[in-house]
Structure formats: C-alpha cells, structure tokens
Scaffold this active site. Structure first.
Site, PDB file in Angstrom:
ATOM      1  N   ARG A 149     -10.188 -11.382   1.782  1.00 26.31           N
ATOM      2  CA  ARG A 149     -11.227 -12.534   1.150  1.00 26.31           C
ATOM      3  C   ARG A 149     -10.349 -13.895   1.171  1.00 26.31           C
ATOM      4  O   ARG A 149     -11.344 -14.950   1.065  1.00 26.31           O
ATOM      5  CB  ARG A 149     -11.476 -12.039  -0.068  1.00 26.31           C
ATOM      6  CG  ARG A 149     -10.618 -11.796  -1.129  1.00 26.31           C
ATOM      7  CD  ARG A 149     -11.011 -11.015  -2.395  1.00 26.31           C
ATOM      8  NE  ARG A 149     -10.983  -9.833  -2.118  1.00 26.31           N
ATOM      9  CZ  ARG A 149     -11.320  -8.730  -3.020  1.00 26.31           C
ATOM     10  NH1 ARG A 149     -11.644  -8.849  -4.305  1.00 26.31           N
ATOM     11  NH2 ARG A 149     -11.171  -7.412  -2.577  1.00 26.31           N
ATOM     12  N   LYS A 181       0.939  -1.231  -0.005  1.00 25.62           N
ATOM     13  CA  LYS A 181      -0.011  -0.078  -0.214  1.00 25.62           C
ATOM     14  C   LYS A 181       0.917   1.266  -0.001  1.00 25.62           C
ATOM     15  O   LYS A 181       2.036   1.280   0.464  1.00 25.62           O
ATOM     16  CB  LYS A 181      -0.803  -0.030   1.471  1.00 25.62           C
ATOM     17  CG  LYS A 181      -1.906  -0.987   1.112  1.00 25.62           C
ATOM     18  CD  LYS A 181      -2.617  -0.704   2.499  1.00 25.62           C
ATOM     19  CE  LYS A 181      -3.979  -1.779   2.792  1.00 25.62           C
ATOM     20  NZ  LYS A 181      -5.052  -1.768   1.729  1.00 25.62           N
TER      21      LYS A 181
HETATM   22  N1  BES Z   1      -7.997  -3.723   4.617  1.00 21.97           N
HETATM   23  C1  BES Z   1      -8.186  -3.565   2.952  1.00 21.97           C
HETATM   24  C2  BES Z   1      -9.481  -2.431   2.812  1.00 21.97           C
HETATM   25  C3  BES Z   1      -9.822  -1.088   3.424  1.00 21.97           C
HETATM   26  C4  BES Z   1      -9.054  -0.199   3.083  1.00 21.97           C
HETATM   27  C5  BES Z   1     -10.209  -1.180   4.617  1.00 21.97           C
HETATM   28  C6  BES Z   1      -9.387   1.183   3.613  1.00 21.97           C
HETATM   29  C7  BES Z   1     -10.413  -0.133   5.348  1.00 21.97           C
HETATM   30  C8  BES Z   1      -9.974   1.255   4.786  1.00 21.97           C
HETATM   31  C9  BES Z   1      -8.163  -4.534   1.996  1.00 21.97           C
HETATM   32  O1  BES Z   1      -7.673  -5.549   2.449  1.00 21.97           O
HETATM   33  C10 BES Z   1      -7.662  -3.956   0.791  1.00 21.97           C
HETATM   34  O2  BES Z   1      -6.569  -3.651   0.718  1.00 21.97           O
HETATM   35  N2  BES Z   1      -8.437  -4.392  -0.337  1.00 21.97           N
HETATM   36  C11 BES Z   1      -8.158  -3.690  -1.293  1.00 21.97           C
HETATM   37  C12 BES Z   1      -8.821  -4.646  -2.500  1.00 21.97           C
HETATM   38  C13 BES Z   1      -8.215  -4.418  -3.841  1.00 21.97           C
HETATM   39  C14 BES Z   1      -6.593  -4.772  -3.993  1.00 21.97           C
HETATM   40  C15 BES Z   1      -8.980  -5.321  -4.884  1.00 21.97           C
HETATM   41  C16 BES Z   1      -8.655  -2.298  -1.680  1.00 21.97           C
HETATM   42  O3  BES Z   1      -9.756  -1.823  -1.226  1.00 21.97           O
HETATM   43  O4  BES Z   1      -7.894  -1.497  -2.366  1.00 21.97           O
HETATM   44 MN    MN Z   2      -5.494  -5.492   1.849  1.00 22.85          MN
END
Ligand code: BES
Ligand code: MN
Ligand code: ZN
Length: 504
Positions: free
Chosen positions: A357, A283
């Site tokens: 997931r 990230k």
């Molecule tokens: N934990 C994150 C989602 C999230 C983002 C929760 C911001 C709370 C605040 C999740 O694991 C994630 O990173 N999801 C990705 C999915 C994508 C890579 C398909 C996302 O939302 O960018």
């Molecule tokens: Mn994630």
C-alpha cells in the site's frame, strides 16, 4: 504456437491428437455417430461422462482418418463458455503431458455453442485458444535437466501447432477469434513467466526492462524513473520500502495511445514487489518463497497494456508500476517510522510488511494527478486476509463506483477470472487512525483487506471512478494444490482485456 483454422472434414485433419468435443446431452444422442465416423465402438462411452474437462484418449478405430490419436473431450452440458474454456485447458494440458506437439480440435459445434451460451463464435474461438495457452503452460526455464535419468522426464515440449476445424459458415469469425485469443494467451504467458521468476532473476530494473522491450516491440511508449528521479519526485512510499534493499527501485509508465482519438483514458496500477520478506516486521519462513509472486499486479498490468496495444483497442491505456523488493537490514525502514508520501500525506508505518500500500499510494496519486484518467484501477497481491476471505480462485473487488464495479464483475465472469465485491464504508477508517501521522498503514486484526483498500482510497485524490482488485489468492497457485499447475497464473490479464473491450 502456430494456430490455423480449417474447413476440411475432421477425419481429414492431419494431426497427432484430434479432440472430439462432446456434451453430456450428446451422450444420449449424437455421440455414437461421431464415434462411428472414426470407426470407434460405442463401448467407450461407458467410461465417459462428458464432464467439462474430461479427457479420454482413443487408439485404433477404423484407421480411415488422418489423426494419429483421437480424444473425447467433455464439455459438460455445453451451455457456458466456462465449460468450453475448461475443456480447452484440459485438452492442452493432456497434450503436454503426452509430449504431443501437434494438436487439433473439431469445432463443428461452435456455432451451436455460441447460440446457447450467448457468445459470439469469435469469442468462443478466442477462449479455446487462450485455454490452450493456459493448459499447456509449464515453467521449466530454470531446470537444466542434468539430473534427469529417464528420457520421459525431459522438459515438456511446447505445443507447436493447433488446428481448429470449423464449418465454412463460421470460418472468418473463427479466424478473428483465433487472432485475438493468440494475443491474450501470449500476454498471459508473459505475465506468468514474470511471476514465476524468483527474486534473484527479477528485480525492479528487470520489470522495467521487460516493459521497455514490450513497448518497443508493440509500439507504445515506456518511461522509466530510476532512483534519482523517484527521489526528486518525492515518492516517499516507494523509497521507504526500498530502504532495506540492495537493488534500486523503479517506477515504470507504459503508455499505449490508439491511432485515432481515444474513447477514454484508463490508468492501470500494479504492485511490483519483486520479493516480500516483510522487512523488519519479517514474515515467518514457511512459504516465504512464494513472496516472489508479490509483483503479480505489475505483471498483469504489463500483460494488459501489451494486449491493448496488440489488439489496437481505441482506448488510451496507461500502466504504472512501482517496483522494489521489501527487505530487512540496518538501512531498512522500521515500525513506528513516519514517512511522507508523494501526495504529501504522512503515514505511520505500523508494520513494514504492509509495504504494498505504501508503493501503491505514490503510484495512485501520480497517475491521478499527472494523467487525469477517466478510470483508475489498481491490482495487487495486497493482503493475506483476502485469501482467508475468498480463497485461491477469487479476487476481492473494492470500488467507489457501482457502474465500474458491475463492469469489472461482468468481465470477471466472461474471462473466468472471478471477483467479488467487498465494502468501502467509512466506518473502517477508525482502524487505520494514527496518533502521530495522517494515517497508519495497518489496521489491526479484523477486515485486513478492507482496511488496506481504505488506505489506498486516501491517495486517489477524490477520483470518482476507482477500483482496487486484491489478487493475493488467485495470482499464484502454491505447489501443494492438487491437480493444478503451481505458480503464477496471470490472473487479471483476461479480465482487464474483457473490460477494455467492453469500453471500446
Ligand atoms: N504481499 C503480502 C500479502 C500476501 C500474503 C499476498 C500472502 C499473497 C499471499 C502483503 O504485503 C502483506 O504482507 N500483507 C500483510 C498486511 C498486514 C501486515 C497488515 C498481511 O496480509 O499479512
Ligand atoms: Mn508484505
Ligand atoms: Zn507484499
């Protein structure tokens, strides 16, 4: 927080801060008498609009009353329990700000409010108590205080005592509500504490320990699978996410069984990612620290199972918590990897940041296969796309069952933890097709929350009564939000308790 109910007149209640709730209607009619009883001038009403959650502190008065200070507490139109909850939150928050430890509220209006809002007196009493837990919550465990020069900057004190003043006709009902509110409020507080603990204080093993402690204390069974057992079960999703981690994963099962025959079996699955760096698909650094909250689903499930046990609900409630952090490193899973989940379904890992997931997949299949629950609900901070769609106050609901969906929606309205339903149409499956495996864990740009839900749906083994609640927005309040306490919210505990009560 010691909470008691009294029938004595409000001017006789001994407390540091006494709230006099007022509705906007009463400003025209009734407010003056209330003030006069305490010897306050009606002039103060010029500065008070009785908006829900509005608070004015009054000093002086006739002196013929036992409270050290009085506050006027706005109830808005006083038609909904939402206004009542908002008032309680604001009142308790004000008390903490003023470092006042003994507070009381004049609930003479509670029977009236019950009639207007179509709620029972005991529900309203519970809501007020929960609101006081919410409003007084501060997370200061990791502050040493060593750098604070001024006394006023000392750590906030918890509210030690809350007194509810009611008419004798509703005394017993209020006491029942207080007992329930205290349980729910403290379970929410526990969930918030867990969410607020950063990755270096809370790893998978710590979540399991918290569950074991709760189970021991409140009489339900907790089983923890450690890495060896997770390996022999073949939970390939959880293991894949854990590959880059220094800390072993855990899989925790919290099993509350009521005394008599259970009315139904409810499975609750919570995402327990103790820190989500994104893994190799790392990230951006801005705001990454907030990903300590990626175990909010787990915290909510733990809070809800504990609440069910303490409320002695006549349902079997089983929590399932897959837990790990998601880290990069030479051992970490890499984009393009194909993994085999507990179900046997193979997954192409298009993005290691879509890790929630993967661990939920194993947990959902395990829960369905081993426990055959009547209802299966998972909660997860699953997608950033969910925040884009619904913001920071509302969770996304996905369900393959209209009745369950309605029940969850209603419980959300009652608890103030709102959800909004999103679609699960099969046309979205197109986006998560894989050339090399059964399914891909990412679905590209559009409808990120929906494709995540469609992914989860593959792992419930055709269960007919499943719901997925994406709590990415409301689980955690970022520190830049004005007027709100930042950090974990415990979102979902109240909603799940309402839901379980509905089925009891
Ligand atoms: N934990 C994150 C989602 C999230 C983002 C929760 C911001 C709370 C605040 C999740 O694991 C994630 O990173 N999801 C990705 C999915 C994508 C890579 C398909 C996302 O939302 O960018
Ligand atoms: Mn994630
Ligand atoms: Zn995540």
């Amino acid at each position: 927080m010691k909470i008691s109910v009294t029938k004595s007149n409000s001017d006789k209640v001994v407390t540091d801060l006494l709230a006099l709730p007022l509705s906007s209607g009463e400003l025209e009619n009734g407010a003056e008498e209330k003030l006069a009883a305490f010897g306050f001038d009606r002039q103060v009403l010029k500065d008070f609009k009785a908006e829900a959650g509005e608070v004015i502190v009054l000093y002086g008065g006739s002196g013929n009353f036992s409270a050290a200070r009085v506050v006027l507490l706005g109830l808005g139109e006083a038609k909904t329990s939402e206004e009542w909850r908002k008032a309680a939150v604001a009142f308790a928050s004000k008390a903490v700000e003023m470092k006042i430890e003994k507070i009381a509220v004049d609930c003479s209006c509670i029977a009236n409010l019950a009639a207007v809002s179509l709620q029972s007196v005991s529900s309203l009493a519970a809501i007020f108590v929960e609101g006081c837990f919410t409003g007084s919550y501060r997370f200061e465990r990791l502050k040493s205080g060593k750098l604070d020069k001024k006394k006023s900057k000392e750590k906030s004190k918890e509210i030690a005592e809350l007194i509810l003043r009611v008419d004798s006709a509703v005394f017993d009902e209020t006491e029942d509500g207080v007992a329930a509110g205290k349980i729910v409020g403290s379970c929410q507080k526990m969930a918030r504490d867990l969410v607020n603990l950063p990755g270096n204080y809370l790893q998978a093993e710590d979540i399991s320990k918290a569950a074991e402690e709760s189970g021991k204390k409140y009489g339900y069974d907790v089983t923890v699978f450690h890495k060896k057992e997770i390996e022999s079960l073949g939970m390939g999703g959880l293991l894949a996410v854990n590959k880059g981690s220094f800390h072993p994963p855990t899989f925790t099962i919290l099993d509350y069984k009521p005394k008599g025959k259970a009315k139904s079996v409810v499975a609750l699955v919570g995402k327990g990612v103790t820190f989500d760096s994104g893994g190799i698909s790392i990230k951006p650094s801005e705001g990454m620290g907030e990903m300590k909250s990626d175990m909010s689903g787990a915290a909510t499930v733990l809070g809800a199972v504990e609440a069910a046990a303490r409320l002695k609900l006549p349902l079997r409630v089983i929590g399932f918590i897959p837990a790990t952090d998601n880290m990069p490193g030479s051992k970490a899973q890499t984009p393009g990897d194909v993994i085999t989940t507990y179900s046997g379904i193979t997954v192409e890992v298009g993005n290691t940041d879509a890790e929630g997931r993967l661990i939920l997949a194993d947990a959902l299949t395990y829960a369905t296969e081993k426990y055959k629950p009547d209802v299966l609900i998972d909660l997860a901070t699953l997608t950033g796309a969910c925040i884009v769609a619904l913001g920071y106050s509302v969770a996304a609901l996905f369900s393959n069952n209209d009745k369950l969906s309605d029940d969850i929606y209603q419980s959300g309205q009652l608890s103030g933890e709102k959800v909004w339903r999103m679609p699960l149409w099969d046309l979205y499956d197109e986006q998560i097709k894989s050339d090399v495996a059964d399914v891909n864990n990412t679905g590209g740009r559009g409808a990120g929350s929906v494709t995540a839900a469609k992914f989860l749906e593959k792992f419930i083994d055709g269960h007919k009564n499943w719901a997925h609640i994406d709590i990415a927005g409301p689980a955690f309040t970022p520190s830049k939000s004005a007027g709100k306490v930042s950090g974990g919210t415990g979102f979902g505990v109240g909603l799940l308790v309402e839901l379980l009560k509905k089925w009891s």
